[in-house]
Write an enzyme that holds these catalytic residues in place. Structure first.
Site, short mmCIF file in Angstrom:
data_model
loop_
_atom_site.label_atom_id
_atom_site.label_comp_id
_atom_site.label_asym_id
_atom_site.label_seq_id
_atom_site.Cartn_x
_atom_site.Cartn_y
_atom_site.Cartn_z
N LEU A 208 0.83 -1.09 -0.01
CA LEU A 208 0.02 0.06 0.00
C LEU A 208 0.95 1.27 -0.05
O LEU A 208 0.65 2.23 -0.56
CB LEU A 208 -0.78 -0.07 1.18
CG LEU A 208 -2.11 0.71 1.23
CD1 LEU A 208 -2.79 0.58 -0.09
CD2 LEU A 208 -2.88 0.55 2.37
N CYS A 209 2.07 1.05 0.61
CA CYS A 209 2.69 2.49 0.83
C CYS A 209 3.56 2.72 -0.46
O CYS A 209 3.68 3.83 -0.92
CB CYS A 209 3.89 1.87 1.71
SG CYS A 209 4.13 0.51 2.34
N THR A 210 3.91 1.84 -1.46
CA THR A 210 4.23 2.04 -2.85
C THR A 210 3.26 2.60 -3.56
O THR A 210 3.42 3.71 -4.31
CB THR A 210 4.39 0.69 -3.58
OG1 THR A 210 5.45 -0.06 -2.54
CG2 THR A 210 5.11 0.99 -5.07
#
Lengths: 426, 176
Positions: A208-210
């Site tokens: 999700l952070c990407t």
């Protein structure tokens, strides 16, 4: 001058090779098998259900109809999309937007004389056990594990010792790119979908952070638009992957983000592929797998030859490799492993006394069980908050908590497997 | 087909099991059974609490974490867990129900924890997720952020982050 063969004799000669196979015992046929008209009748009267009318489904319907089956049903909830046309050969451009099941059924029925194909447009979950009970064999060409798990557990729970007809062989096919599998499941007898659930690796997801901070691929931008931007800007609309306006919105948001990060390649089609989780499909893989599964249906329906036992994998991405093996039944499979045992209980007994009795009974010996029915948590030992909430149930009588003949599932931290009991009031 | 049925009869005789006949009643689903099992294997310690708004629905519950050390000590952080019927094939869906200043949790409540997405495997259980959640508060991970601002703050000025975080989280407590 030789007379031209008439249309009628053509129609009869269509089945000549098939009738040959069904009229003479081969070296591998079962000793008890009686070839001939009875077997041919068994084939023609077998009602077969095809689940899915997509890439595999089109092939399966065509194969079954050309194998002599006369009564075929097909169920599919989807409509035809332009991207289906390259391989789902029962559909034409004019059919876009129409239900797959109906179009596929009509096409094959028109093409193969004498076959009746009954479509149902909707979800498999719409139908109950009575519906599935009418079929002799069920064959699946699905693209979701969820649907496979559902039909698998439904067919297993239908098995009834008193009624031989209740055991419905399930033939499952699946493809992904150049890879595929075919398997034969005899509910409660052989390994089921749930037994091998661990084998299906979940689709690789992007962190999700990407997606949120450093997108590198066009797909990341689409995921961002679909999962983050939608939630921020259109919280009140439930995202519907079949709604063109929704897809367009996601596409535009993704496109804008891609420009910010100098990423190229976000297209409308890719957006659709990402949000609908479309699996790359190759026509020939579908043909290979569908051929394999439908010949198993033919063999099982007529007993003419031994059937697949029970798993065939096909790997075509690097040369060709196939391997057939017997997947084993898992003793602690939550679906087929421990089917409910009958247990006679006194309806006036309290739940607390019942739990105590489980510890004493030789067949259970459960010292610290937690248990529930489908709709009710009867008693849960942990976590403490749930224990507190379910503790009052201990002093209630069984008849106040459950119905006669209801199934309960019991877990005990001392055992790695779970237990199911069907409680009959005496 | 007949052969298959006689195999079934043999299996049944061998097991000498009771007949499976009975009224059609809803069966406990595979997901429910797995969650029931997972719940009995959870270790909460004294920094975490679970609650079940509807005790009959064990697929939906809340978790509150009250870290006893680290930068988030003193706060209480609430999460909702939603487990679907495709569990354990699908991971549980976890959301933070309050605004929090944390590099791995965005202001919408989305949580970036590897085992909730890309590294989820059906062999993992709810305890693994809960331990992972706890870890996020002990060791916020600035190198892989969801909330970029908070991450940048943590990376450059750890002390400032602490203060800023305190202030933000304090505000939120007041807002609640």
């Amino acid at each position: 001058m030789n007379p031209e063969p008439t249309f009628a004799t053509n129609e009869q000669s269509r089945w000549k090779s098939l009738y040959n196979v069904l009229s003479k015992p081969g070296p591998f046929a079962d000793e008890d098998w009686v070839p001939g008209q009875d077997t041919i009748d068994a084939l023609e009267s077998s009602k077969i259900l095809v689940i899915g009318a997509g890439g595999l489904g089109c092939e399966i319907l065509k194969n079954l109809a050309l194998s002599g089956f006369k009564d075929i049903h097909v169920i599919d909830m989807d409509t035809i999309d332009i991207s289906n046309l390259n391989r789902q050969f029962l559909f034409r451009q004019a059919d876009i937007g129409k239900p797959k099941a109906e179009v596929a059924a009509a096409f094959v029925q028109k093409r193969v004389k004498g076959v009746t194909i009954t479509p149902y447009v909707g979800k498999i979950q719409d139908k109950d056990e009575d519906y599935y009970m009418q079929f002799k064999i069920i064959i699946c060409g699905l693209d979701s594990i969820e649907a496979r798990r559902w039909i698998n557990s439904t067919l297993i729970s239908m098995v009834d010792m008193e009624d031989p007809e209740s055991l419905k062989p399930l033939i499952d096919g699946g493809t992904e790119g150049f890879k595929g599998q075919a398997r034969v499941i005899l509910p409660t007898l052989s390994s089921c979908i749930e037994c091998q659930l661990d084998m299906h690796a979940p689709r690789p997801a992007v962190p999700l952070c990407t997606i949120a901070t450093i997108p590198r691929q066009p797909q990341h931008c689409i995921e961002w638009a679909h999962q983050i931007a939608w939630q921020e800007k259109r919280k009140d609309d439930t995202f519907d992957s079949d709604d063109m306006e929704h897809i367009s919105w996601v596409y535009n948001a993704a496109h804008e983000r891609a420009q910010q990060f100098h990423i190229h390649g976000v297209t409308f089609q890719m957006t659709q592929g990402v949000v609908k989780n479309i699996i790359p499909a190759i026509a020939s893989t579908n043909a290979v797998i569908a051929a394999s599964t439908t010949s198993e249906v033919l063999k099982i329906a007529t007993s003419c030859n031994p059937y697949l036992n029970n798993y065939m994998m096909y790997a075509g991405e690097e040369g060709v490799y196939t391997y057939t093996f017997e997947a084993e039944k898992k003793a602690d499979c939550p679906v087929c492993g421990n089917l409910a045992r009958k247990m006679d209980v006194d309806p006036n007994m309290t739940l607390g006394d019942f739990i105590e009795s489980l510890g004493e009974k030789a067949e259970s010996q459960l010292k610290k069980p937690s248990m529930r029915t489908e709709e009710k948590t009867l008693y849960q030992r942990f976590p403490p908050q749930l224990e507190e909430r379910t503790r009052p149930n201990l002093s209630l009588k069984l008849k106040e908590l459950i119905e006669d003949g209801q199934e309960i599932a019991v877990s005990d931290s001392a055992y790695t497997i779970d237990f199911r009991f069907r409680l009959n009031f005496n | 087909m007949l052969k298959i049925w006689s195999m079934k009869q043999q299996q049944q005789q061998a097991e000498n099991a009771e007949g499976a006949a009975g009224k059609k009643k809803k069966k406990v689903t595979a997901a429910q059974l797995r969650v029931q099992k997972d719940l009995t294997e959870i270790t909460l310690g004294n920094t975490m609490k679970m609650d079940f708004p509807n005790p009959d629905d064990i697929l939906n519950f809340t978790l509150s974490i009250e870290p006893d050390e680290g930068m988030y000590k003193g706060g209480i952080f609430n999460f909702t867990f939603n487990v679907n019927q495709n569990f354990p094939h699908d991971p549980p869906k976890v959301k933070c129900t309050q605004k929090i200043y944390h590099p791995n949790i965005d202001l919408e409540g989305n949580v970036c924890l590897n085992i909730l997405r890309e590294d989820w495997k059906p062999v993992l259980n709810l305890n693994a997720v809960i331990v992972g959640m706890q870890f996020l508060f002990l060791e916020p991970n600035a190198s892989d952020p969801l909330n970029k601002e908070a991450a940048e703050d943590l990376r450059t000025t750890r002390e400032h982050f602490k203060k800023n975080g305190d202030a933000v989280n304090q505000d939120l407590k007041l807002a609640d």
